[in-house]
Design an enzyme around this catalytic site. Structure first.
Site, short mmCIF file in Angstrom:
data_model
loop_
_atom_site.label_atom_id
_atom_site.label_comp_id
_atom_site.label_asym_id
_atom_site.label_seq_id
_atom_site.Cartn_x
_atom_site.Cartn_y
_atom_site.Cartn_z
N HIS A 1 -7.89 -5.30 -0.02
CA HIS A 1 -6.62 -4.59 0.15
C HIS A 1 -5.80 -5.17 1.31
CE1 HIS A 1 -3.86 -1.30 -0.35
NE2 HIS A 1 -4.03 -0.88 0.88
N ASP B 1 -8.85 -6.55 -4.39
CA ASP B 1 -8.47 -5.25 -3.81
C ASP B 1 -9.07 -4.14 -4.67
OD1 ASP B 1 -7.27 -2.96 -2.83
OD2 ASP B 1 -5.22 -3.72 -2.95
N SER C 1 0.84 -1.20 0.00
CA SER C 1 0.00 0.00 0.00
C SER C 1 0.88 1.25 0.00
CB SER C 1 -0.92 -0.06 1.23
OG SER C 1 -1.91 0.92 1.17
#
Lengths: 375, 375
Positions: B352, B319, B154
Site C-alpha cells: 500500500h 497492495d 488511499s
C-alpha cells in the site's frame, strides 16, 4: 452434546515425568506434568497410536464432551470419532496440552517448586522442539514406541513436522495441515503486535499479574482480535459480515457500527476471560522461533533430509496466514529428498480457520489418506 | 534539504471560515480553520489549481521544507515540484490539513468556543464528505472555482472521488491512487482493533486525556504497529527484514529477537510521540463510513453517475490493504457510466505504501496523465 459417531464422554488424564527436562533455551524443568485425553483403543501391536497436536489456543480436548459440561465439545470433534476421518475404531488417538499451556499441563499457571509461588512470567520459554520432547516422554509412558501418525493444523502441523526430525524412527506419517516450515516476517509482525498489546497492558505487571490479583484482559483481548483477522479470509469476512450495520445508520460514535466490530469485540472478550496471558505470549514465541532450516543456512531440504516418515500436507486456497505457498515449500523440500508426500490444496473460503472446519473435500482427502495407513 | 527541483522553503497559511458548517452527523461547527500550503502560482484564468488530499496520518505539508526545520520534507515531495510529475511550473498545488486533523486545522486539539477548553473527544466526528465541504470553502476563498485536478492516495483518493460527486462541476480530473470505493470488512476490522487499542488504554480517559495531563501512547503505538503491517506487502517485509535476527541467536525473552519487531516498535513509538489519538480514532471512522454507493443500495455505478470529471485510477500489485481489485471496482463503475477513465495497475513490491514512493513506472504514468491536463 454427543452425536451418533462421537467418542462420547471423555475424561482428561494426567502424566507426570519426574526426570528433569533441559529446554532449548538451556533452562531446566525439574519434571513436569502433561494433561491428555485418549480416544479409541491401543491395539496389541501398539501400532495404531496417533498424536494430535494443538495450535495456539487449543488444548488436549480434541474430541468428545465432558460429563459435567456436555457443551464443551473437543476442538477437532468433527474429525475424530468412530467412522470419522480420523477413525477411533481404527486408531488410538491422543490429545495433549502442551508444556507451558494453561489447560492443566505444567506452565505459567503452575506452582514453581523452587518458590512455592505461581511461575507466572518465570516459567521458561518453551519451543516446538521442547513440546515434542515432552510428548515423547508421554509416548514412552504409554508404551507407544512409534506413532502411526502425528497430526496437526497450523502450529500443530509444525509439531508433526518436528516429530519427523527429532524422532525419525518413531513416526510413520506426518499430517501437517495449514502449516508452514517457519513464520514469515509478516507472521512475526502480527505476533509481535499481539505481544506488545499484552506486555504494555498496565495489568500485566511484568507477567506477575496473579500476584496483583488482576489479569491483563485489555491486552489479551486485542491480541485475540488481531489473531482473528488473520484466521479468516478477506472474502469470508465480506460474506460473513460485509459492511452490515448493527443499527440502521451510522452512529457517529465509537460504539458498534458494523457487525464485524461486534464479532471481534465478542471474540476478544471471550478469550480474555479464560486464556492465560503468559501462555499466549510464550506460544507466539514458539511459533516465531520454529525454523528447522535455521541450522542448515536456510536450506529446508537439508533440514528435512533426516526425516523418514511419509507426509500428507494440505493447505487452503484462501489461507493468507499460512498460504498454500508455505505448504508447498515443505512439499518441495521433501521431494528433493525423494520422500513420499501427498499434497492437497483445498479450495475453501474460510481462510486459515478452514483446518478446523468439516469442509467436505478436505475431510474426504484426509479420510482417504488416513484409511491407507496400515496399523 | 531542498534539492534542485524542490519547491524550496514553504510557509503554512491559515484560512478561517466564519460560517457554521453542518456536518454529516448533524453536528454543527461554528466556523473552522484550515491550515494549508501552496506551491506554484495560480494562473490568470484560475484554471491550474490542483488539490492534494492527505491520507490517515498525512498533513498539509505536501512538498518542500521549512526554514526552521530543513529536514521536514513534505510527504509527497518526490511527486510535487518544478519538473516533477505534478509540475509546479504548470500547476498551482494546494495541500490542506483536514478538518479534525492534528496539524493545525480545527480539530480535537482546538479550543471549543463553547467551553473555552480543548475539544478532545467532544470534537464531532467528521466524514470524507465533510472534509470536501470544508475544502470547497477554502477553494472559494482562494478564488478557485474549478480544480484542474484533485489528487490523493488511499484515503486521499476517496476525497478526490467525493469531490467529483459532491461538486461535479468544480473538478475536471480525479486522480485516485491505491484507493477503494469503500472499506472491506477486513479493512474495518483492522481499524476497529486499532481503535480498541486506543479506547482501552487507561490513559485515554474517554478522549479527555489532555485534561489529565497524559497521552494514550500505548494505544496509539499499537494502532500504528497494526497499521504498518497493512501498509507493507508480505513479500516486501520478507525482503526488508525476513527472519533476520537483531542478535546472533534467539533471546528466549520478549526483547527484540527479529529485526521486524524492532522496526514496528520504532514506528509505533515515533508515531505515539506526535500524533493525536482523537484525530486517529476519528480518521479511521471517516474511512469506515465512506461508501458513496450506500445510498444507492450498493450500486457504485449508480452513485458515480453524477460525476462529470475524467479519472485516473492507479493501484499496486502487492497492495493488499486496497488491492487492485478495489480500484477496478471504481473503474468498472465509471465505464458503466461511459466516463473517461485511465487505469494503471503498477507492478511494485512495496504494498500500500507504494503510492508514497517514487517508483519509476508509477511516476511515469502519473506524469503522462498530468501533462495531458489542459490548463
Amino acid at each position: 452434546m454427543t452425536s451418533e459417531n462421537s467418542v462420547g464422554i471423555v475424561t482428561p488424564q494426567r502424566f507426570r515425568s519426574e526426570a528433569p527436562l533441559t529446554l532449548k533455551s538451556g533452562a531446566v524443568l525439574p519434571g513436569f506434568e502433561l494433561v491428555y485425553e485418549t480416544y479409541g483403543t491401543l491395539n496389541a501391536a501398539r501400532s495404531n497410536a496417533v498424536l494430535v497436536c494443538h495450535a495456539l489456543s487449543g488444548s488436549h480436548h480434541v474430541a468428545g464432551t465432558y460429563a459435567d459440561n456436555p457443551n464443551n465439545l473437543g476442538w477437532w470433534d468433527n474429525l475424530v470419532g468412530p467412522g470419522k476421518p480420523l477413525d477411533t475404531q481404527k486408531f488410538f488417538v491422543i490429545g495433549v496440552n502442551n508444556l507451558g499451556g494453561c489447560y492443566g499441563s505444567t506452565g505459567p499457571l503452575s506452582t514453581n517448586p523452587e518458590t512455592g509461588k505461581r511461575y507466572g512470567a518465570d516459567f521458561p520459554l518453551v519451543t516446538v522442539e521442547d513440546w515434542v520432547a515432552a510428548q515423547a516422554r508421554l509416548a514412552d509412558a504409554l508404551g507407544i514406541d512409534t506413532w502411526a501418525a502425528v497430526l496437526g493444523g497450523s502450529l500443530g502441523g509444525m509439531q508433526a513436522l518436528e516429530w519427523s526430525l527429532q524422532f525419525p524412527d518413531r513416526i510413520r506419517h506426518v499430517v501437517a495441515i495449514a502449516s508452514a516450515p517457519k513464520l514469515s516476517a509478516q507472521n512475526i509482525a502480527f505476533n509481535e503486535v499481539a505481544r506488545q498489546a499484552i506486555l504494555s497492558d498496565p495489568d500485566f505487571h511484568g507477567g506477575h499479574y496473579a500476584e496483583h490479583g488482576v489479569v491483563p484482559k485489555r491486552g489479551l483481548r486485542l491480541a485475540r482480535m488481531i489473531g482473528h483477522i488473520t484466521y479468516l479470509s478477506d472474502d469470508q469476512m465480506d460474506e460473513k459480515f460485509g459492511r452490515r450495520l448493527r443499527h440502521d445508520e451510522h452512529r457517529f460514535s465509537y460504539d458498534v457500527d458494523f457487525e464485524v466490530e461486534s464479532y471481534l469485540r465478542y471474540q476478544g472478550d471471550k478469550f480474555a476471560g479464560f486464556f492465560d496471558a503468559n501462555t499466549y505470549l510464550a506460544t507466539t514465541k514458539a511459533l516465531d522461533y520454529f525454523d528447522p532450516a535455521f541450522a542448515y543456512d536456510g536450506d529446508l531440504a537439508g533440514a528435512l533430509a533426516r526425516a523418514k516418515a511419509e507426509f500428507f500436507i494440505a493447505s487452503f486456497s484462501t489461507d493468507w496466514r499460512f498460504s498454500p505457498a508455505r505448504s508447498r515449500e515443505i512439499v518441495f523440500a521433501l521431494l528433493k529428498n525423494r520422500r513420499r508426500v501427498a499434497y492437497a490444496e483445498i479450495d475453501c473460503d474460510a481462510g486459515h480457520d478452514s483446518f478446523l472446519l468439516d469442509d467436505a473435500h478436505y475431510h474426504a482427502v484426509l479420510r482417504a489418506y488416513l484409511e491407507n495407513i496400515a496399523v
